[in-house]
Design an enzyme around this catalytic site. Sequence first.
Site, mmCIF file in Angstrom:
data_model
loop_
_atom_site.group_PDB
_atom_site.id
_atom_site.type_symbol
_atom_site.label_atom_id
_atom_site.label_comp_id
_atom_site.label_asym_id
_atom_site.label_seq_id
_atom_site.Cartn_x
_atom_site.Cartn_y
_atom_site.Cartn_z
ATOM 1 N N ARG A 1 -2.255 -5.824 -8.409
ATOM 2 C CA ARG A 1 -1.151 -6.742 -8.148
ATOM 3 C C ARG A 1 -1.004 -7.793 -9.247
ATOM 4 O O ARG A 1 0.052 -8.026 -9.757
ATOM 5 C CB ARG A 1 -1.336 -7.468 -6.812
ATOM 6 N N HIS B 1 0.845 -1.203 0.000
ATOM 7 C CA HIS B 1 0.000 0.000 0.000
ATOM 8 C C HIS B 1 0.883 1.257 0.000
ATOM 9 O O HIS B 1 0.640 2.213 -0.724
ATOM 10 C CB HIS B 1 -0.869 0.062 1.262
ATOM 11 N N SER C 1 -2.853 -7.651 2.856
ATOM 12 C CA SER C 1 -3.092 -7.576 4.301
ATOM 13 C C SER C 1 -3.441 -8.965 4.843
ATOM 14 O O SER C 1 -3.016 -9.335 5.940
ATOM 15 C CB SER C 1 -4.240 -6.610 4.598
ATOM 16 N N LYS D 1 -17.765 -6.179 6.239
ATOM 17 C CA LYS D 1 -16.465 -6.868 6.147
ATOM 18 C C LYS D 1 -15.894 -6.997 7.550
ATOM 19 O O LYS D 1 -15.730 -5.992 8.233
ATOM 20 C CB LYS D 1 -15.495 -6.046 5.291
#
Length: 171
Positions: free
Chosen positions: A100, A27, A138, A51
Site C-alpha cells: 500500500r 484485498h 482491515s 495475533k
Amino acid sequence: MANQTGNERLRVKAVYPGSFDPVTKGHLDIIQRAAPTLHKLVVAVADNPSKKQCFSIEERKQFLKTVTEGIPNVEVDSFDTLLVDYVRKKNIRVIIRGLRAVTDFEMEFQMALINKSLLPRAETIFLVTSTEYSFLSSSIIKEVAAYGGDVTQFVHPMVAQGLYNKFGIKR
Ligand code: ADP
C-alpha cells in the site's frame, strides 16, 4: 486481462496469504488482478494464535469464499504453520503480497527475505495497491464499524453485516 485464455496465464500456482480479518475491497482488488495471470491462486488465511483476531478462521474463510465466488481459479484455504511449510506442502511457487505505502515496505521486505532464505525456490511477488484502496486496511475498517460508521463502500455487504453484528451495532 479478463479475456485471457488458460494458455496466456503463467503456469504457476501462487498463494496470497494474510490475516483477512476481514477481507476488504483492497484485498479483493489484489486477488482480481493476480488471478487472471496465474494458473491457480490460493487465498490462504493465516491461523496465527499469537495475533488476536476479530473473526474466526471459518468466518474469514466464508467471507473470502463469498467475495471470490465468480473467480474460477481462486481457492480459499487456511494454514497454521510457517508460510514456507505450507508453500512446500502445496507445491506452490509464488507468494503474492500487496503493497500500500512505504509503511508496508519494511515489514514486507523482511518477510520476503526470510521466506526466501527458508525456501529459496519460492518467489514473493508484490502487487502495488490501486490508488482508490491505498488507505484501506482491515484494522481501519474495524475501527469505523465499531463506532457504527458506514463501511459498505469498503467491504462486501456480507462482511459489513458481519462487522456490525460483531460490534453489536444496529444499522
Ligand atoms: P497480514 O496480517 O499478513 O499483513 P493482511 O490481511 O493485513 O494480513 O494483508 C494481507 C496482504 O494484503 C498484505 O500483503 C497487505 O499488504 C495486503 N493488503 C491489505 N490491504 C491492502 C490494500 N488496500 N491494497 C493492497 N494490498 C493490501
